[in-house]
Structures are given as C-alpha cells and as structure tokens.
Write a protein that holds these residues in place. Structure first.
Motif, PDB file in Angstrom:
ATOM      1  N   GLN B 379      31.918  39.568  37.493  1.00  0.00           N
ATOM      2  CA  GLN B 379      32.364  38.476  36.840  1.00  0.00           C
ATOM      3  C   GLN B 379      33.651  37.820  37.250  1.00  0.00           C
ATOM      4  OE1 GLN B 379      30.594  37.772  33.774  1.00  0.00           O
ATOM      5  NE2 GLN B 379      32.034  35.967  33.282  1.00  0.00           N
ATOM      6  N   SER B 380      34.416  38.440  37.564  1.00  0.00           N
ATOM      7  CA  SER B 380      35.633  37.899  37.825  1.00  0.00           C
ATOM      8  C   SER B 380      35.453  36.992  39.330  1.00  0.00           C
ATOM      9  CB  SER B 380      36.859  38.917  38.178  1.00  0.00           C
ATOM     10  OG  SER B 380      37.782  38.460  38.953  1.00  0.00           O
ATOM     11  N   ILE B 381      34.916  37.476  40.128  1.00  0.00           N
ATOM     12  CA  ILE B 381      34.692  36.499  41.208  1.00  0.00           C
ATOM     13  C   ILE B 381      33.698  35.468  40.872  1.00  0.00           C
ATOM     14  CG2 ILE B 381      35.068  38.345  43.130  1.00  0.00           C
ATOM     15  CD1 ILE B 381      31.988  38.803  43.237  1.00  0.00           C
ATOM     16  N   SER B 382      32.757  35.607  40.094  1.00  0.00           N
ATOM     17  CA  SER B 382      32.032  34.320  39.823  1.00  0.00           C
ATOM     18  C   SER B 382      32.805  33.276  39.048  1.00  0.00           C
ATOM     19  CB  SER B 382      30.806  34.849  39.041  1.00  0.00           C
ATOM     20  OG  SER B 382      30.225  35.718  39.426  1.00  0.00           O
ATOM     21  N   GLU B 383      33.625  33.880  38.236  1.00  0.00           N
ATOM     22  CA  GLU B 383      34.676  32.692  37.462  1.00  0.00           C
ATOM     23  C   GLU B 383      35.533  32.147  38.351  1.00  0.00           C
ATOM     24  OE1 GLU B 383      36.389  34.972  34.503  1.00  0.00           O
ATOM     25  OE2 GLU B 383      34.626  35.266  33.323  1.00  0.00           O
ATOM     26  N   LYS B 384      36.042  32.836  39.295  1.00  0.00           N
ATOM     27  CA  LYS B 384      37.002  32.361  40.296  1.00  0.00           C
ATOM     28  C   LYS B 384      36.395  31.353  41.242  1.00  0.00           C
ATOM     29  CE  LYS B 384      40.406  35.820  40.951  1.00  0.00           C
ATOM     30  NZ  LYS B 384      40.580  37.275  41.282  1.00  0.00           N
ATOM     31  N   GLN B 385      34.918  31.636  41.572  1.00  0.00           N
ATOM     32  CA  GLN B 385      34.211  30.902  42.480  1.00  0.00           C
ATOM     33  C   GLN B 385      33.826  29.483  41.796  1.00  0.00           C
ATOM     34  OE1 GLN B 385      34.464  31.375  45.292  1.00  0.00           O
ATOM     35  NE2 GLN B 385      32.600  30.891  46.479  1.00  0.00           N
ATOM     36  N   GLY B 386      33.581  29.688  40.659  1.00  0.00           N
ATOM     37  CA  GLY B 386      33.426  28.628  39.677  1.00  0.00           C
ATOM     38  C   GLY B 386      34.412  27.436  39.801  1.00  0.00           C
ATOM     39  N   LYS B 387      35.676  28.110  39.683  1.00  0.00           N
ATOM     40  CA  LYS B 387      36.887  27.040  39.572  1.00  0.00           C
ATOM     41  C   LYS B 387      36.940  26.520  41.150  1.00  0.00           C
ATOM     42  CE  LYS B 387      39.515  29.601  35.963  1.00  0.00           C
ATOM     43  NZ  LYS B 387      40.478  30.502  35.743  1.00  0.00           N
TER      44      LYS B 387
END
Lengths: 48, 596
Positions: B379-387
């Motif tokens: 979840q965290s890497i996906s959110e970071k990647q989104g940003k």
C-alpha cells in the motif's frame, strides 16, 4: 491492474479461439474493440 | 548412489532381530528395503512434490525429516545451504561469518515409491547479496540412507568442488530419518493440540476441545462434541491429554474422520482418503507451526541462493524500468498468444522478479511474510509511487519508457504529442486518437467486445476458471462482487479476465451497451495481479484486492458485472461514466493510474 467481466450463465458465446487458448492456460493478447463473443439470447429464442 | 558419505553402505544387511520381535525402527528399515527393491531398475521418477498430488498407499514411501545441521568449510564466510529433491528446493537461513556454519534447518518431505529420492545439497558463500557462489555440493540417496542400520541418523558428507568433482572443499552434517507413522500420528496430535491449548498445559479442557472440533470443519462432529469429549477422555479426569487425543483421532479415522478441513490452510479434505489427509496435514502443520526452518518455493538451488527475495511485483521497479523489467541475462519469458498476428509472442520480465514473486506468492512462508507487514508495504509503495508519478519531475521518464517499450507503444496512435503530458501519470492514462481501436460489429449490440488492451483469459463457466486458472482457495463470485451486489445471477456465469501490463494503454472501455445500474467500491490490498499470484492457492488476489464493481444492465446479455481491480503500484481506479448513464459498447469507461 485487471478487469474482470462476468456474464450470466448462458448469456454469451465466447469466441472459440479465446476459450481454446485459455483452456491451455495461455493468455491471449487483445485490444479494445476486438470481438469477444455473441449474445446467446437470439439463439435461445430461435431454439424455442 | 550418493557419494561422500562417511558411513559404509550396509544395504540389505539383516536387522538384528534374532528371532525376537523387530523394533519399530527395523520394521521401517525393512519397509524401505522392500521399496528399494521395487524401485530398482524403474529409473526413479520425476514427480513433483511442490504441489501435493493424490497418491496411493503403494506409492507412499513415507515422510522423511531431513535436517541440514552444519558444515566445516575451508574458509570463513556467511553460508547458506540448499536442499533439492525432484522439482523442489529449500534453503536454510544465512549463517554467521564463520568456517563452521551451523544451520540446524529441517524440512519434511514426502517420499514416493517411484518419485525422486536423490537429494542434492549445495553450499553457497553469500558475501555479496546479489551474487552467491556455489562452493560445494553433494548428493545423497534418501532411500539408501534410510535403509542403513545405524545407531545415529547423522551423516557427514564430503562437499565437492563444482568445478572439479575430485576436490573436496568441506564437509556437511545432515540428519535424515523417516518418520514412524505412529510418531507422525502422535506429533500430529501434539501439534493439533497446541493450536487450541490456550493455557499450554498439554491438555484440552472441554472448551478447548470444542474449539478444535470446530476448526476441523466437520458439522456432524460439531453437533456431538460432548460425546466425542467423553469418548476421548478415557481416564475420566475431565481433560483430554495428547495421548487421548491421538487415540481418538486414530479411532475416528477407522470409523469416520472428524477432520473435514485442514485447520492450517482450510483445504477441504476427502474423508475417505485418510492417507492423503495425513500427508497433507503433516506437511501443512510443519509449515503452519513454524517448526520448519527451511524456506521453500524454489525450483532450483541457484534460484534459492539469490540474495533478492522481496520484489513483490513486476511493477515495484517501474520507476526504474531500465533495470527492473530487464531484458538482460536474467530475463524470463512469458508466452502470450497475439490474436492479431496469430502467433506466440514472448513478453520479457526480469527473471529475478518472476522468481521472487513465485517465492512470495506461491508459498505459505511467503504469504506469511505478506501477512507480517508486506500488505502495508504494498500500500505504502503504491501511494508513494502515485505521488512520484504525479510530480512534474516524473515527466522526464516518459521518453525512456517509450524507448524501452518501443515495439509495443505506438506513438502515432496517441491523441496528444509527448510534450502534452506534464507528468508520467498523465502519459500513463494517455488517450488514443478516435478510431485507433476499431470496434467490432459496432452497430450490433448483441456482439460483445474486449474491454481493454490486455492479456485475456476467458472461461465458459466460473468452475472452468477455477479448474484452469484461478487457484486461490477462497475465490468465489460472491467474494469477488462483495456483499452489496446481488451475485445470484452470476454464480455459474461466464468469466473473462483482462490483465493489463505496464506498457498497455490503461483506459478500459465498455464491452456491452446498456445502462449502468450501480458502482460499489470494495477496499482491499494491492497484491500483484500477475498470473504467478493468480495461480497461487495461497493468494486470493481477486477477492482481496481493492476493486470497484459495476453492474451494467443490457438488452442482449442480461446483467453484466464489470470489476476493475487495482494492483501493486497501479491502485487508483477512476470511472468516466456515472450511475444511470446509458452507455454504448466501445465507449471509454474509466482508467487505472499510479497510486494506492
């Protein structure tokens, strides 16, 4: 990401080539708009 | 066969029975001797144990417990050892920096009469994470070792230099024993008991016993718990001891098994097949209780020795695709049938990523890791990647990306020129020129079309999809659609899966014409949707991932459920149509983008 479509039982006749590849656990590369299958409604009405 | 053993071969030497009743151990050894004779000349076999298949009592040779104890090497380093048998490989943890590594790692393996029985043990130095070197290896015939008469189960084997088989580079100590079926049953009872023995007194109170019967999933047994408890409590002291439980299980197995499903993995067991149930439960408990120290899920010892293990998705290195989805020496190929050109094409994916996904998603150990925080990591890497992908700086990655996928991305199909995109995410959800995707039988609503540029799998029935493709044990149509959608119409329906890859056009379109009845958001994880995870019985990607379910009401197909499923890195789902809209097949419906 993935899209899954579910049709009601016996509502669609999926194209044979797609089914044949899937039976071999082989994915088929397709593009938007390619034919997927035909409604079986007309067929069912004809059968009746 | 087998070399380097410090013990002389003493096959077929008589057990020291001398007319007295043979010991349990000697009876076991006799059994293995009979097996060896039966096997000799058969050429062994190539059965894989990675997926337990049903075996007959004639095929069942036993469950062997192999322990890699330690080694003496010629120099100091950090060491790991791998055990390969047939098509499966297990590895130890990495030792301290020493010339006498100690692992004490054990693994239970199922031995079949005609299955593989030559185990290969490889020892690697691990001083560099990305490059482990094979230093020594040896092979051992498990049938041979298990038939030897010896006071000790410990073997000391010479490790040979892989580049010069005459050179000995070290010694490894292993222990190998076949589990006495009675001990298996007892150990099994002990482990079962430990699940519900909350106060850890080694005994089951009625309430603990009751929980256990529930865990077995047998509805009939659940209705007569009191009777079973009385039957088990032989000495009438009000508690069931380990021996009493073992006796009850043995007696019940003779009559009708009270174990209907595996308490560890939930798999439904065939009550009439006690042998396979015992094998399943023994091996499953071994993994489930943490007693197993060796990690599995590898195909070869080389794979098991790699220093990378946690690349959880082919998307994880998306921002560094120049090294992530590499076409170098470690590239793997996924075969796909190109419908347009009617030929098989190879899609490249970094081999290391394939193998690590396999290790993570296709083993209970790997999924255990996911349970211990990797879900949050995804979840965290996906959110970071989104940003990151929505930042202006990300736009400089667009040309590199196009260059990397130059055979698969057609610039002239894009509605806007590259300069138009201010961020990578904007490029990722790029639109195409009108007519770039011709719609088959456009005016005939009785012809359904493909909903996305993708890799497609289609099955006449959900049952076929489970047989051939979706292996997650908990997959169901109800689970996929969630509780807010009436699933009854779709239970035995036809199922089509469109899997999008990084290079694809990421907008999805309507496969049929009709009216959008509803949208339902279902929160969830962001596992990869790669076939490696979809084909794993331990992972339930489609029913656990974040998704949006929409129902389209049509004149020609009845109701059609359209489920957009987010995945690692690409977890953001946007729809461009609304509830109540009348939609035409081929219309754009929405898109996936980077984010959590």
């Amino acid at each position: 990401s993935t899209v899954i479509c579910i049709f009601e039982k016996d509502a669609i006749e999926i194209d044979e080539d797609l089914l044949a590849n899937s039976e071999r656990s082989l994915e088929t590369l397709v593009s938007v708009g390619m034919k997927l299958g035909v409604s079986r409604k007309e067929q069912a009405e004809t059968d009746l | 066969m087998g070399h380097g053993s410090s013990k002389p071969d003493c096959l077929d030497s008589a057990d020291a029975t001398n007319g007295s009743k043979p010991s349990r151990t000697s009876r076991l050894r006799q059994r293995f001797r009979r097996l060896r004779r039966r096997c000799s000349g058969s050429g062994g076999g190539s059965g894989s144990h990675s997926e337990l298949k049903l075996i007959t009592s004639q095929d069942f040779a036993g469950i062997a417990l192999i322990e890699l104890i330690g080694a003496e090497m010629g120099f100091k380093d950090k060491w790991l050892a791998c055990l390969s048998l047939g098509e499966q490989t297990f590895r130890t943890t990495i030792s301290d920096h020493t010339d006498k590594p100690v692992w004490k790692s054990e693994k239970k393996v199922l031995l079949e009469t005609n299955g593989p029985h030559i185990a290969r043990i490889s020892v690697f130095e691990t001083n560099r994470l990305s490059k482990n070197n094979l230093i020594g290896y040896c092979e051992i015939d498990l049938f041979e070792v298990l038939t030897q008469d010896s006071d000790s189960d410990i073997e000391v084997l010479s490790l040979l230099d892989p580049s010069s088989s005459n050179t000995i580079v070290g010694k490894i100590s292993i222990s190998c024993s076949v589990e006495d079926p009675i001990e298996t049953e007892k150990g099994f009872a002990r482990r079962i008991l430990s699940i519900v023995d909350y106060n850890e007194d080694g005994q089951l109170s009625f309430s603990e016993f009751s929980d256990l019967i529930n865990a077995f999933g047998n509805q009939v047994a659940a209705t007569k718990k009191e009777d079973l408890f009385r039957e088990a409590d032989k000495n009438g002291d009000g508690v069931v001891s380990m021996d009493e439980l073992a006796t009850l299980l043995a007696i019940q197995q003779e009559k009708e098994s009270i174990i209907s499903s595996c308490p560890v993995c939930g798999e439904i067991l065939d009550n009439s097949d006690m042998l396979n149930n015992m094998i399943h439960l023994t091996l499953c408990f071994d993994e489930g209780t943490g007693n197993q120290v060796m990690t599995g899920g590898f195909l070869t010892d080389k794979q098991a020795s790699y220093g990378w293990m946690f690349k959880l998705s082919e998307w994880v290195h998306f921002s560094s695709y120049d090294v992530g989805l590499n076409s170098g020496s470690s590239a793997s190929h996924i075969l796909v049938f190109d419908r347009r050109t009617k030929r098989l094409v190879e899609e490249l994916i970094d081999g290391k990523i394939v193998l690590s996904m396999r290790a993570i998603y296709q083993s209970k150990v790997g999924l255990g890791l996911i349970d211990k925080g990797a879900k949050e990591l995804l979840q965290s890497i996906s959110e970071k990647q989104g940003k990151r992908m929505s930042s202006v700086e990300s736009s400089k990655d667009i040309p590199k990306f196009i260059e990397f996928f130059k055979d698969q991305i057609k610039i002239d199909e894009m509605k806007h020129p590259i300069e138009h995109f201010k961020t990578f995410n904007e490029f990722f959800i790029r639109e195409l020129k009108p007519g770039a995707r011709p719609i088959a039988n456009k005016e005939s609503d009785n012809v359904a079309i493909c909903a996305a540029d993708s890799r497609l799998m289609a099955f006449k029935s959900v049952e076929d999809s489970l047989r051939l493709w979706i292996k997650g044990r908990k997959f169901s149509i109800q689970g996929l659609l969630g509780k807010d959608v009436s699933s009854s119409a779709f239970i035995h329906g036809t199922l089509v899966i469109f899997r999008l890859a990084p290079q694809d056009y990421h907008r999805f379109h309507l496969p049929v014409s009709g009216t959008i009845e509803q949208f339902v958001n279902i929160p969830g994880c962001l596992y990869t949707v790669n076939p490696i995870a979809v084909n794993s019985k331990y992972c339930n990607v489609f029913t656990e991932n974040k998704r949006v379910v929409s129902i389209i009401s049509t004149a020609d197909f009845g109701k059609v459920a359209f489920i957009a499923i987010g995945a690692t890195m690409v977890g953001s789902i946007t729809f461009t149509k609304r509830e109540g809209d009348f939609v035409k097949k081929g219309d754009e419906f929405g898109y996936f983008s980077f984010g959590g």
